[in-house]
Design a protein around this motif. Structure first.
Motif, PDB file in Angstrom:
ATOM      1  N   GLN A  26       0.853  -1.184   0.000  1.00  0.00           N
ATOM      2  CA  GLN A  26       0.000   0.000   0.000  1.00  0.00           C
ATOM      3  C   GLN A  26       0.885   1.227   0.000  1.00  0.00           C
ATOM      4  O   GLN A  26       1.842   1.303   0.760  1.00  0.00           O
ATOM      5  CB  GLN A  26      -0.866   0.016   1.269  1.00  0.00           C
ATOM      6  CG  GLN A  26      -1.896  -1.075   1.308  1.00  0.00           C
ATOM      7  CD  GLN A  26      -2.597  -1.097   2.646  1.00  0.00           C
ATOM      8  OE1 GLN A  26      -2.647  -0.093   3.349  1.00  0.00           O
ATOM      9  NE2 GLN A  26      -3.112  -2.249   3.007  1.00  0.00           N
ATOM     10  N   TRP A  27       0.554   2.139  -0.853  1.00  0.00           N
ATOM     11  CA  TRP A  27       1.433   3.290  -1.005  1.00  0.00           C
ATOM     12  C   TRP A  27       0.606   4.560  -0.968  1.00  0.00           C
ATOM     13  O   TRP A  27      -0.384   4.676  -1.691  1.00  0.00           O
ATOM     14  CB  TRP A  27       2.151   3.168  -2.342  1.00  0.00           C
ATOM     15  CG  TRP A  27       3.263   4.138  -2.526  1.00  0.00           C
ATOM     16  CD1 TRP A  27       3.809   4.965  -1.606  1.00  0.00           C
ATOM     17  CD2 TRP A  27       3.962   4.364  -3.737  1.00  0.00           C
ATOM     18  NE1 TRP A  27       4.821   5.698  -2.166  1.00  0.00           N
ATOM     19  CE2 TRP A  27       4.943   5.352  -3.477  1.00  0.00           C
ATOM     20  CE3 TRP A  27       3.874   3.827  -5.032  1.00  0.00           C
ATOM     21  CZ2 TRP A  27       5.807   5.822  -4.457  1.00  0.00           C
ATOM     22  CZ3 TRP A  27       4.745   4.297  -5.994  1.00  0.00           C
ATOM     23  CH2 TRP A  27       5.708   5.289  -5.708  1.00  0.00           C
ATOM     24  N   GLN A  28       1.005   5.475  -0.125  1.00  0.00           N
ATOM     25  CA  GLN A  28       0.296   6.740  -0.069  1.00  0.00           C
ATOM     26  C   GLN A  28       1.290   7.886  -0.006  1.00  0.00           C
ATOM     27  O   GLN A  28       2.244   7.838   0.757  1.00  0.00           O
ATOM     28  CB  GLN A  28      -0.610   6.783   1.173  1.00  0.00           C
ATOM     29  CG  GLN A  28      -1.262   8.132   1.377  1.00  0.00           C
ATOM     30  CD  GLN A  28      -2.599   8.021   2.052  1.00  0.00           C
ATOM     31  OE1 GLN A  28      -3.509   7.356   1.570  1.00  0.00           O
ATOM     32  NE2 GLN A  28      -2.727   8.659   3.197  1.00  0.00           N
ATOM     33  N   ASP A  60       4.612   7.089   1.996  1.00  0.00           N
ATOM     34  CA  ASP A  60       4.428   6.027   2.976  1.00  0.00           C
ATOM     35  C   ASP A  60       4.119   4.723   2.257  1.00  0.00           C
ATOM     36  O   ASP A  60       3.122   4.627   1.543  1.00  0.00           O
ATOM     37  CB  ASP A  60       3.241   6.433   3.883  1.00  0.00           C
ATOM     38  CG  ASP A  60       3.178   5.626   5.152  1.00  0.00           C
ATOM     39  OD1 ASP A  60       2.433   6.043   6.061  1.00  0.00           O
ATOM     40  OD2 ASP A  60       3.849   4.585   5.258  1.00  0.00           O
ATOM     41  N   TYR A  62       3.690   0.578   2.744  1.00  0.00           N
ATOM     42  CA  TYR A  62       3.498  -0.481   3.728  1.00  0.00           C
ATOM     43  C   TYR A  62       3.186  -1.768   2.984  1.00  0.00           C
ATOM     44  O   TYR A  62       2.364  -1.774   2.073  1.00  0.00           O
ATOM     45  CB  TYR A  62       2.347  -0.116   4.655  1.00  0.00           C
ATOM     46  CG  TYR A  62       1.945  -1.226   5.584  1.00  0.00           C
ATOM     47  CD1 TYR A  62       0.791  -1.951   5.365  1.00  0.00           C
ATOM     48  CD2 TYR A  62       2.738  -1.549   6.676  1.00  0.00           C
ATOM     49  CE1 TYR A  62       0.430  -2.977   6.210  1.00  0.00           C
ATOM     50  CE2 TYR A  62       2.392  -2.580   7.517  1.00  0.00           C
ATOM     51  CZ  TYR A  62       1.228  -3.297   7.286  1.00  0.00           C
ATOM     52  OH  TYR A  62       0.874  -4.307   8.124  1.00  0.00           O
ATOM     53  N   ARG A  73       7.550  -1.299   6.522  1.00  0.00           N
ATOM     54  CA  ARG A  73       7.020   0.028   6.228  1.00  0.00           C
ATOM     55  C   ARG A  73       8.155   1.011   5.995  1.00  0.00           C
ATOM     56  O   ARG A  73       9.185   0.966   6.671  1.00  0.00           O
ATOM     57  CB  ARG A  73       6.175   0.507   7.410  1.00  0.00           C
ATOM     58  CG  ARG A  73       5.536   1.860   7.166  1.00  0.00           C
ATOM     59  CD  ARG A  73       4.574   2.217   8.265  1.00  0.00           C
ATOM     60  NE  ARG A  73       3.989   3.528   8.011  1.00  0.00           N
ATOM     61  CZ  ARG A  73       3.248   4.201   8.879  1.00  0.00           C
ATOM     62  NH1 ARG A  73       2.998   3.683  10.065  1.00  0.00           N
ATOM     63  NH2 ARG A  73       2.757   5.379   8.574  1.00  0.00           N
ATOM     64  N   HIS A  94       9.484   6.224   9.268  1.00  0.00           N
ATOM     65  CA  HIS A  94       9.381   4.788   9.506  1.00  0.00           C
ATOM     66  C   HIS A  94      10.275   4.063   8.523  1.00  0.00           C
ATOM     67  O   HIS A  94      10.346   4.434   7.358  1.00  0.00           O
ATOM     68  CB  HIS A  94       7.946   4.272   9.282  1.00  0.00           C
ATOM     69  CG  HIS A  94       6.954   4.764  10.280  1.00  0.00           C
ATOM     70  ND1 HIS A  94       6.192   5.883  10.062  1.00  0.00           N
ATOM     71  CD2 HIS A  94       6.605   4.290  11.505  1.00  0.00           C
ATOM     72  CE1 HIS A  94       5.406   6.083  11.119  1.00  0.00           C
ATOM     73  NE2 HIS A  94       5.638   5.135  11.997  1.00  0.00           N
ATOM     74  N   TYR A  96      11.019   0.008   8.899  1.00  0.00           N
ATOM     75  CA  TYR A  96      11.172  -1.167   9.764  1.00  0.00           C
ATOM     76  C   TYR A  96      10.623  -2.424   9.113  1.00  0.00           C
ATOM     77  O   TYR A  96       9.850  -2.381   8.179  1.00  0.00           O
ATOM     78  CB  TYR A  96      10.460  -0.952  11.107  1.00  0.00           C
ATOM     79  CG  TYR A  96       8.952  -0.823  11.023  1.00  0.00           C
ATOM     80  CD1 TYR A  96       8.333   0.411  11.211  1.00  0.00           C
ATOM     81  CD2 TYR A  96       8.140  -1.933  10.794  1.00  0.00           C
ATOM     82  CE1 TYR A  96       6.952   0.542  11.147  1.00  0.00           C
ATOM     83  CE2 TYR A  96       6.754  -1.809  10.720  1.00  0.00           C
ATOM     84  CZ  TYR A  96       6.173  -0.572  10.898  1.00  0.00           C
ATOM     85  OH  TYR A  96       4.811  -0.439  10.832  1.00  0.00           O
ATOM     86  N   ARG A  98       8.794  -6.007  10.469  1.00  0.00           N
ATOM     87  CA  ARG A  98       8.097  -6.528  11.649  1.00  0.00           C
ATOM     88  C   ARG A  98       7.740  -7.989  11.436  1.00  0.00           C
ATOM     89  O   ARG A  98       7.172  -8.355  10.404  1.00  0.00           O
ATOM     90  CB  ARG A  98       6.832  -5.709  11.917  1.00  0.00           C
ATOM     91  CG  ARG A  98       6.016  -6.200  13.107  1.00  0.00           C
ATOM     92  CD  ARG A  98       4.870  -5.266  13.404  1.00  0.00           C
ATOM     93  NE  ARG A  98       5.359  -4.002  13.932  1.00  0.00           N
ATOM     94  CZ  ARG A  98       4.623  -2.891  14.001  1.00  0.00           C
ATOM     95  NH1 ARG A  98       3.385  -2.896  13.571  1.00  0.00           N
ATOM     96  NH2 ARG A  98       5.131  -1.796  14.493  1.00  0.00           N
ATOM     97  N   ASP A 111      10.875   3.524  13.873  1.00  0.00           N
ATOM     98  CA  ASP A 111       9.441   3.435  14.133  1.00  0.00           C
ATOM     99  C   ASP A 111       9.012   4.588  15.026  1.00  0.00           C
ATOM    100  O   ASP A 111       9.839   5.338  15.557  1.00  0.00           O
ATOM    101  CB  ASP A 111       9.119   2.071  14.793  1.00  0.00           C
ATOM    102  CG  ASP A 111       7.658   1.703  14.716  1.00  0.00           C
ATOM    103  OD1 ASP A 111       7.287   0.646  15.265  1.00  0.00           O
ATOM    104  OD2 ASP A 111       6.863   2.463  14.104  1.00  0.00           O
ATOM    105  N   ALA A 361     -12.132  15.089  -2.612  1.00  0.00           N
ATOM    106  CA  ALA A 361     -11.800  13.740  -2.153  1.00  0.00           C
ATOM    107  C   ALA A 361     -10.334  13.607  -1.734  1.00  0.00           C
ATOM    108  O   ALA A 361     -10.012  12.885  -0.800  1.00  0.00           O
ATOM    109  CB  ALA A 361     -12.126  12.721  -3.239  1.00  0.00           C
ATOM    110  N   GLN A 362      -9.438  14.313  -2.427  1.00  0.00           N
ATOM    111  CA  GLN A 362      -8.023  14.160  -2.130  1.00  0.00           C
ATOM    112  C   GLN A 362      -7.383  15.427  -1.592  1.00  0.00           C
ATOM    113  O   GLN A 362      -6.165  15.473  -1.468  1.00  0.00           O
ATOM    114  CB  GLN A 362      -7.286  13.703  -3.389  1.00  0.00           C
ATOM    115  CG  GLN A 362      -7.630  12.271  -3.780  1.00  0.00           C
ATOM    116  CD  GLN A 362      -7.125  11.944  -5.159  1.00  0.00           C
ATOM    117  OE1 GLN A 362      -7.809  12.122  -6.155  1.00  0.00           O
ATOM    118  NE2 GLN A 362      -5.900  11.467  -5.223  1.00  0.00           N
ATOM    119  N   TYR A 397      -3.522  14.347  -1.359  1.00  0.00           N
ATOM    120  CA  TYR A 397      -3.204  12.943  -1.116  1.00  0.00           C
ATOM    121  C   TYR A 397      -3.307  12.168  -2.420  1.00  0.00           C
ATOM    122  O   TYR A 397      -4.319  12.244  -3.114  1.00  0.00           O
ATOM    123  CB  TYR A 397      -4.184  12.336  -0.118  1.00  0.00           C
ATOM    124  CG  TYR A 397      -4.052  12.864   1.281  1.00  0.00           C
ATOM    125  CD1 TYR A 397      -4.603  14.087   1.640  1.00  0.00           C
ATOM    126  CD2 TYR A 397      -3.380  12.134   2.256  1.00  0.00           C
ATOM    127  CE1 TYR A 397      -4.463  14.576   2.920  1.00  0.00           C
ATOM    128  CE2 TYR A 397      -3.253  12.610   3.547  1.00  0.00           C
ATOM    129  CZ  TYR A 397      -3.793  13.836   3.878  1.00  0.00           C
ATOM    130  OH  TYR A 397      -3.671  14.324   5.144  1.00  0.00           O
TER     131      TYR A 397
END
Lengths: 398, 289
Positions: A26-28, A60, A62, A73, A94, A96, A98, A111, A361-362, A397
């Motif tokens: 997942q990428w944001q 970001d 994840y 992440r 971040h 890391y 896990r 983290d 929306a974004q 976003y």
């Protein structure tokens, strides 16, 4: 060196997983444009600055290996300020890997953790260093390298943190807005520990849910994230001194029907001081006011701090916080949080208002107001009284 | 019966006693006739207690048809529209764990993935039947888990026309039931049941529920506010079968008071996917991302 190895390891996992069909990533990304409008002349007359713009970018990622227990992440952050080169900064928030099983987990890398229950001052939250260049309210945090082992049980959670690399608190420069009265020379920072920022800090935390009570106890042993600012009269500048500390923390919340009772308390022991500090608060929510969907939360908190005001003055030694949180519960998730902290001894008043709404929306807009009035000359926040401002942030976003 | 007494008093002002008698008799017949047709089946009127028992029996069968799934996950898109046709969409994933404790309802974990600025926000609920639910909110930017007060049953869930009360698990013992009539609904025949909340702080005086007689699924719910006015209506459509369970895929809630509408579009129902208690504890939130 270790950090480099971790970076290489996790980046290679990313490359591997992005190419692999079995990975889920997942990428944001968030891009913000900030504009600050100051209401008064700056403390330092070197650089007249009544407005300041900046852009920031945060990305970001994840992911986890499908069917495995390993997740990872990466979140990088960068801000560019048009006028203040010190304010332009980058951080890895971040980075890391896990490994998780049903009742325990191990995290290795950079983290962020949050501890605490009160709104005005996060006393027990000691792991991450504050990103002071982002916001003076210390809510933004720098990433902290750590090795964390956590055990989960139905009622509680026990974590051990090993914190190998210390992050210093960044201060503004001589020509910056939000600078302190005396310039702070971060290149001369001093450590109690001979290992300086390589000292291995560690912490332990246990949280427990008992009926309507959420309880947390914590212990931290290592370099304090809050430096003392000491005058080494040679240059007339202040130098940050990072002492070692041992701190016990307690946070407690009682959750009632529409009222919350909260408490955070610490006992800190350093080479120069031992003291208690605490925040006690109540939050009550009024739902659907005036027949609309508006919820209004009311917060009152009392802050006290016994630390030696000569060696490490604090703004929150005997203060009262009053706050309100208004949520429109509309399609745009419009919210307004307004709070004021008043010093019971000197009357220094710090007003903080944050409003946010989603325009599209974004696209999210946020307006902040920060005003410090009746500033006390002995208070560490004194110089901010010249930096009252409005701040508009537009975030996209994608 | 109340209506007949009231009209008698009104009619006392009429000049003609005869006129009064005829009017009151007609009105009396009219009112008792509607009561008669509501609680009437097979040519015989149901007593109140029989209607309650029948309503309860249907509710039990409907509930049984929907329980036993142990745990489930589903993706959901919520389309919210207000009166000026502005629309906004929220995407969530809901994980549910059935509990068999009579004092507790189900446990659920709701995770938002859209709009992007609230992505990662999560809400964990431990429902209780007779007490307030336990709820924790996870704020992803601060990485903060916050336990919240949950008296607010009538509050809008995520700004939609569904309240927390609407979203919480159905539990038989939360309501009193009464069967009122049979009615056709689309191509099926439905039993219409009135259910009255027994718990405190409800936003509803009562609800009328249409349950079809073949699949025992709810097709429509009318919500009555505390003044007794019908102000919301929910229609449940596109039922599909997953093993022994039927689930609706399109839920549309219309609020007649403010002209707002929320449509929930479900997809990817999965049942008995191996979720356990440990996936629904407070720590489950801090383990997200």
């Amino acid at each position: 060196m270790l950090l480099n190895a971790i970076v290489i390891f996790i980046c290679s996992m990313f490359i591997f997983s992005v190419n692999g069909a079995f990975a889920q990533v997942q990428w944001q990304t968030k891009m913000s444009f900030d504009h600050i409008l100051f209401l008064e002349n700056p403390y330092s007359s070197h650089h007249y600055n009544d407005q300041q713009s900046s852009v920031s970018l945060s990305s970001d990622m994840y992911g986890s290996f499908f069917g495995s227990d390993i997740s990872y992440r990466f979140e990088g952050f960068y801000r560019y300020d048009e006028k203040d080169k010190i304010r332009s900064h980058a951080d890895i928030r971040h980075l890391y890997a896990r490994y998780e099983q049903s009742n325990w987990a191990l995290t290795l890398g950079i983290d962020k953790v949050f501890w605490g229950v009160v709104e005005s001052r996060h006393l027990v939250d000691v792991i991450n260093q504050a990103d002071f260049l982002e916001d003076v309210d210390l809510e933004d945090k720098l990433g902290q390298p750590m090795l964390t082992v956590t055990h989960f049980s139905p009622e509680g959670e026990l974590s051990l943190f090993l914190l190998p690399k210390f992050r210093e608190l960044q201060f503004y420069g001589q020509d910056s807005r939000f600078r302190t009265s005396q310039v702070i020379d971060v290149s001369q920072s001093l450590y109690e520990s001979s290992a300086a920022d390589q000292h291995l800090d560690w912490a332990l935390r246990y949280t427990h849910v008992l009926g309507s009570y959420d309880i947390g106890v914590s212990y931290f042993d290592g370099t304090t994230r809050e430096p003392r600012l000491v005058d080494l009269s040679e240059s007339g500048n202040l130098v940050p001194v990072y002492d070692l500390m041992r701190q016990v923390g307690l946070d407690l919340q009682y959750t009632g029907d529409s009222t919350l009772l909260k408490m955070e308390a610490i006992y800190r022991d350093t080479r120069i001081d031992s003291f208690f500090a605490g925040v006690f608060g109540v939050e009550h929510t009024l739902y659907q006011m005036f027949g609309s969907a508006l919820d209004c939360g009311l917060m009152v908190e009392y802050l006290f701090d016994e630390r030696n005001p000569l060696s490490s003055p604090t703004s929150f030694d005997n203060d009262l916080f009053l706050g309100t949180r208004l949520a429109l519960n509309d399609l745009h998730d419009t919210q307004l949080i307004a709070g004021v902290i008043v010093d019971a001894d000197h009357g220094q008043t710090f007003v903080n208002i944050e409003g946010t709404t989603r325009l599209m929306a974004q696209l999210v807009a946020e307006l902040d107001v920060r005003i410090l009035s009746h500033a006390n000359v002995r208070d560490p926040m004194f110089s901010f009284s010249q930096d009252d401002h409005f701040r508009l942030t537009l975030s996209w976003y994608f | 019966m109340r209506y007949i007494v009231f009209l008698h008093l009104q009619c006392a002002y009429f000049e003609s006693f005869k006129k009064m008698t005829i009017i009151s008799l007609c009105l009396g017949v009219f009112f008792s006739n509607s009561v008669y047709s509501q609680q009437h089946i097979n040519g015989r009127a149901l007593t109140d207690s029989e209607a309650s028992q029948k309503g309860y029996a249907i509710a039990v069968r409907a509930d049984r048809a929907n329980t036993g799934f142990k745990n489930s996950t589903v993706s959901l898109e919520m389309v919210l529209s207000n009166h000026s046709d502005t629309k906004t969409s929220r995407v969530l994933e809901i994980s549910t764990l059935e509990t068999h404790d009579p004092l507790e309802g189900n446990k659920s974990l709701v995770r938002f993935s859209a709009p992007r600025d609230i992505r990662g926000t999560a809400l964990l609920s431990h429902e209780k039947i007779t007490q307030q639910d336990d709820q924790w909110l996870y704020l992803p930017v601060l990485k903060r888990v916050k336990r919240i007060a949950s008296k607010n049953k009538t509050g809008a869930f995520a700004g939609s026309e569904f309240t927390y009360e609407d979203f919480s698990t159905f539990a038989l013992d939360k309501f009193d039931y009464k069967w009122i009539r049979e009615e056709s609904c689309e191509k099926l025949t439905c039993d219409v049941i009135v259910r009255t909340p027994k718990y405190s702080d409800s936003g509803y005086l009562k609800q009328h529920v249409w349950i079809d007689q073949s699949l025992l699924q709810i097709r429509r719910v009318d919500y009555y506010n505390l003044s007794g006015e019908r102000f919301k209506q929910l229609t449940l459509e596109d039922y599909r079968q997953y093993g022994q369970f039927w689930r609706p895929h399109i839920l549309t809630m219309i609020n007649f008071e403010n002209q707002h509408q929320t449509q929930m579009i479900y997809s990817n129902f999965s049942f008995d996917v191996g979720l356990e208690e440990t996936d629904f504890i407070k720590s489950s939130l801090s383990r997200l991302r």
